[in-house]
Design a protein around this motif. Sequence first.
Motif, PDB file in Angstrom:
ATOM      1  N   ALA A   1       0.804  -1.218   0.000  1.00  0.00           N
ATOM      2  CA  ALA A   1       0.000   0.000   0.000  1.00  0.00           C
ATOM      3  C   ALA A   1       0.837   1.268   0.000  1.00  0.00           C
ATOM      4  CB  ALA A   1      -0.919   0.006   1.219  1.00  0.00           C
ATOM      5  N   VAL A   2       2.134   1.159  -0.153  1.00  0.00           N
ATOM      6  CA  VAL A   2       2.988   2.350  -0.193  1.00  0.00           C
ATOM      7  C   VAL A   2       2.897   2.947  -1.588  1.00  0.00           C
ATOM      8  CG1 VAL A   2       5.331   3.223   0.039  1.00  0.00           C
ATOM      9  CG2 VAL A   2       4.506   1.404   1.556  1.00  0.00           C
ATOM     10  N   MET A   3       2.192   4.068  -1.722  1.00  0.00           N
ATOM     11  CA  MET A   3       1.977   4.703  -3.021  1.00  0.00           C
ATOM     12  C   MET A   3       3.134   5.663  -3.311  1.00  0.00           C
ATOM     13  SD  MET A   3      -0.765   3.247  -3.851  1.00  0.00           S
ATOM     14  CE  MET A   3      -1.126   4.182  -5.325  1.00  0.00           C
ATOM     15  N   PRO A   4       3.513   5.816  -4.573  1.00  0.00           N
ATOM     16  CA  PRO A   4       4.568   6.787  -4.911  1.00  0.00           C
ATOM     17  C   PRO A   4       4.085   8.221  -4.684  1.00  0.00           C
ATOM     18  CG  PRO A   4       3.577   5.873  -6.903  1.00  0.00           C
ATOM     19  CD  PRO A   4       3.034   5.069  -5.743  1.00  0.00           C
ATOM     20  N   LYS A   5       4.997   9.086  -4.279  1.00  0.00           N
ATOM     21  CA  LYS A   5       4.642  10.476  -4.015  1.00  0.00           C
ATOM     22  C   LYS A   5       4.278  11.185  -5.317  1.00  0.00           C
ATOM     23  CE  LYS A   5       7.625  10.888   0.031  1.00  0.00           C
ATOM     24  NZ  LYS A   5       8.741  11.638   0.665  1.00  0.00           N
ATOM     25  N   PRO A   6       3.256  12.043  -5.303  1.00  0.00           N
ATOM     26  CA  PRO A   6       2.867  12.752  -6.539  1.00  0.00           C
ATOM     27  C   PRO A   6       3.946  13.740  -6.954  1.00  0.00           C
ATOM     28  CG  PRO A   6       1.647  13.601  -4.640  1.00  0.00           C
ATOM     29  CD  PRO A   6       2.385  12.387  -4.162  1.00  0.00           C
ATOM     30  N   LEU A   7       4.065  13.907  -8.247  1.00  0.00           N
ATOM     31  CA  LEU A   7       5.068  14.825  -8.767  1.00  0.00           C
ATOM     32  C   LEU A   7       4.654  16.267  -8.498  1.00  0.00           C
ATOM     33  CD1 LEU A   7       5.850  13.111 -12.203  1.00  0.00           C
ATOM     34  CD2 LEU A   7       7.129  12.953 -10.055  1.00  0.00           C
ATOM     35  N   ARG A   8       5.588  17.075  -8.009  1.00  0.00           N
ATOM     36  CA  ARG A   8       5.340  18.490  -7.736  1.00  0.00           C
ATOM     37  C   ARG A   8       5.985  19.328  -8.841  1.00  0.00           C
ATOM     38  NH1 ARG A   8       6.344  19.350  -1.229  1.00  0.00           N
ATOM     39  NH2 ARG A   8       4.705  17.884  -0.514  1.00  0.00           N
ATOM     40  N   PRO A   9       5.286  20.372  -9.292  1.00  0.00           N
ATOM     41  CA  PRO A   9       5.896  21.221 -10.330  1.00  0.00           C
ATOM     42  C   PRO A   9       7.092  21.994  -9.765  1.00  0.00           C
ATOM     43  CG  PRO A   9       3.862  22.209  -9.526  1.00  0.00           C
ATOM     44  CD  PRO A   9       3.938  20.832  -8.915  1.00  0.00           C
ATOM     45  N   ALA A  10       8.015  22.309 -10.636  1.00  0.00           N
ATOM     46  CA  ALA A  10       9.203  23.047 -10.205  1.00  0.00           C
ATOM     47  C   ALA A  10       8.827  24.460  -9.803  1.00  0.00           C
ATOM     48  CB  ALA A  10      10.219  23.074 -11.355  1.00  0.00           C
ATOM     49  N   PRO A  11       9.464  25.011  -8.790  1.00  0.00           N
ATOM     50  CA  PRO A  11       9.139  26.392  -8.389  1.00  0.00           C
ATOM     51  C   PRO A  11       9.452  27.375  -9.517  1.00  0.00           C
ATOM     52  CG  PRO A  11      11.153  25.623  -7.335  1.00  0.00           C
ATOM     53  CD  PRO A  11      10.546  24.437  -7.986  1.00  0.00           C
ATOM     54  N   PRO A  12       8.673  28.454  -9.636  1.00  0.00           N
ATOM     55  CA  PRO A  12       8.920  29.430 -10.725  1.00  0.00           C
ATOM     56  C   PRO A  12      10.250  30.152 -10.553  1.00  0.00           C
ATOM     57  CG  PRO A  12       7.296  30.270  -9.175  1.00  0.00           C
ATOM     58  CD  PRO A  12       7.540  28.838  -8.787  1.00  0.00           C
ATOM     59  N   VAL A  13      10.846  30.457 -11.681  1.00  0.00           N
ATOM     60  CA  VAL A  13      12.146  31.139 -11.688  1.00  0.00           C
ATOM     61  C   VAL A  13      11.919  32.584 -12.166  1.00  0.00           C
ATOM     62  CG1 VAL A  13      14.474  31.187 -12.641  1.00  0.00           C
ATOM     63  CG2 VAL A  13      13.346  28.993 -12.147  1.00  0.00           C
ATOM     64  N   LEU A  14      12.266  33.550 -11.334  1.00  0.00           N
ATOM     65  CA  LEU A  14      12.110  34.975 -11.668  1.00  0.00           C
ATOM     66  C   LEU A  14      13.479  35.589 -11.945  1.00  0.00           C
ATOM     67  CD1 LEU A  14       9.461  36.007  -8.961  1.00  0.00           C
ATOM     68  CD2 LEU A  14       9.091  35.316 -11.336  1.00  0.00           C
ATOM     69  N   ASP A  15      13.586  36.140 -13.170  1.00  0.00           N
ATOM     70  CA  ASP A  15      14.849  36.791 -13.558  1.00  0.00           C
ATOM     71  C   ASP A  15      14.664  38.294 -13.381  1.00  0.00           C
ATOM     72  OD1 ASP A  15      17.265  37.497 -14.492  1.00  0.00           O
ATOM     73  OD2 ASP A  15      16.985  36.680 -16.530  1.00  0.00           O
ATOM     74  N   SER A  16      15.182  38.817 -12.315  1.00  0.00           N
ATOM     75  CA  SER A  16      15.020  40.257 -12.015  1.00  0.00           C
ATOM     76  C   SER A  16      16.059  41.135 -12.713  1.00  0.00           C
ATOM     77  CB  SER A  16      15.097  40.500 -10.503  1.00  0.00           C
ATOM     78  OG  SER A  16      16.353  40.036 -10.012  1.00  0.00           O
ATOM     79  N   MET A  17      17.027  40.590 -13.370  1.00  0.00           N
ATOM     80  CA  MET A  17      18.077  41.375 -14.026  1.00  0.00           C
ATOM     81  C   MET A  17      17.744  41.663 -15.486  1.00  0.00           C
ATOM     82  SD  MET A  17      20.094  41.813 -11.531  1.00  0.00           S
ATOM     83  CE  MET A  17      21.434  42.562 -12.411  1.00  0.00           C
TER      84      MET A  17
END
Length: 302
Positions: free
Chosen positions: A257-273
């Motif tokens: 019953a050990v289910m695989p962890k759901p995939l999480r989206p990558a955090p957004p990348v902000l380019d401030s330069m």
Amino acid sequence: MSAATTRSRTPDRLCAEAVDLARAAAEEAAAPGVVGEHVSAVAEGDRVVTHFFECKDPAYRGWRWAVTVARASRAKNVTLDETVLLPGSDALLAPEWVPWSERLRPGDLGPGDLLPTDADDLRLEPGWTGEDAPPPNSVVSTEMAELVEAEDADVTDRTVVPARGTIASVAEELGMRRARVLSRYGLHTAADRWDESFGAKTPMAQAAPASCVSCGFLVAIGGSLGQAFGVCANEFSPADGRLVSLSYGCGGHSEAAVMPKPLRPAPPVLDSMATDEFSLRPTPDTGSVPSADLPSADLGHS
């Protein structure tokens, strides 16, 4: 063939004709209405004939009433000899008697029952020998036998402690102080029996997600049997508390019953330069109105 043999095979005429006498004797011995038609008459000897009648009792299907009549030499009166109920060729008979040691099955032993073991049981062999060891195939030790013979012996409350330095004391410490142990034949028969009930070929194991060898609920056992079997400790498993094969399995596997962890989206990348270019006026091809319908830029100015 002698004359006596010829006479014995030929039914006596007066005895063969005594059908009414035989029927009356059968009806007197049987319940009312269970004596049927006359089947045959067989010569049992000189002036001895047995009459067979059909038995109509439903509980004795295929049985026949046998009435034997006889006549003394030079006598004209036929007398009754005996009346019995005998099975026929297609009679319903009870199964043959089987000794208790052969008809005993697993689960028949109840509380308080004793099951003696034969001295030459192939499943057992002598456990250990030594200077103070009991005789081969003995079920009790010498010390315990002396306690039983004593008048004040209480075998249920007293324990015999072997003297230090003896072979018996060493065997007691190692857990080997038994008169007999399982033989190789006994180990194989036990393993085959357990594998048939909780082995890899059972329907439960065929549908299991994994085998018991990788289950966290498996309790290992010692000895040579521990290489192929263990004890199930999962209360929800059908084999809870049973000795199971390492190749057995069920739906209660610890990792089923050990289910695989759901995939999480990558955090957004902000380019401030970096800078983004934005046009001050929309381009001609970015609107819903055609550019030909738009007024010219100079209209409305002086």
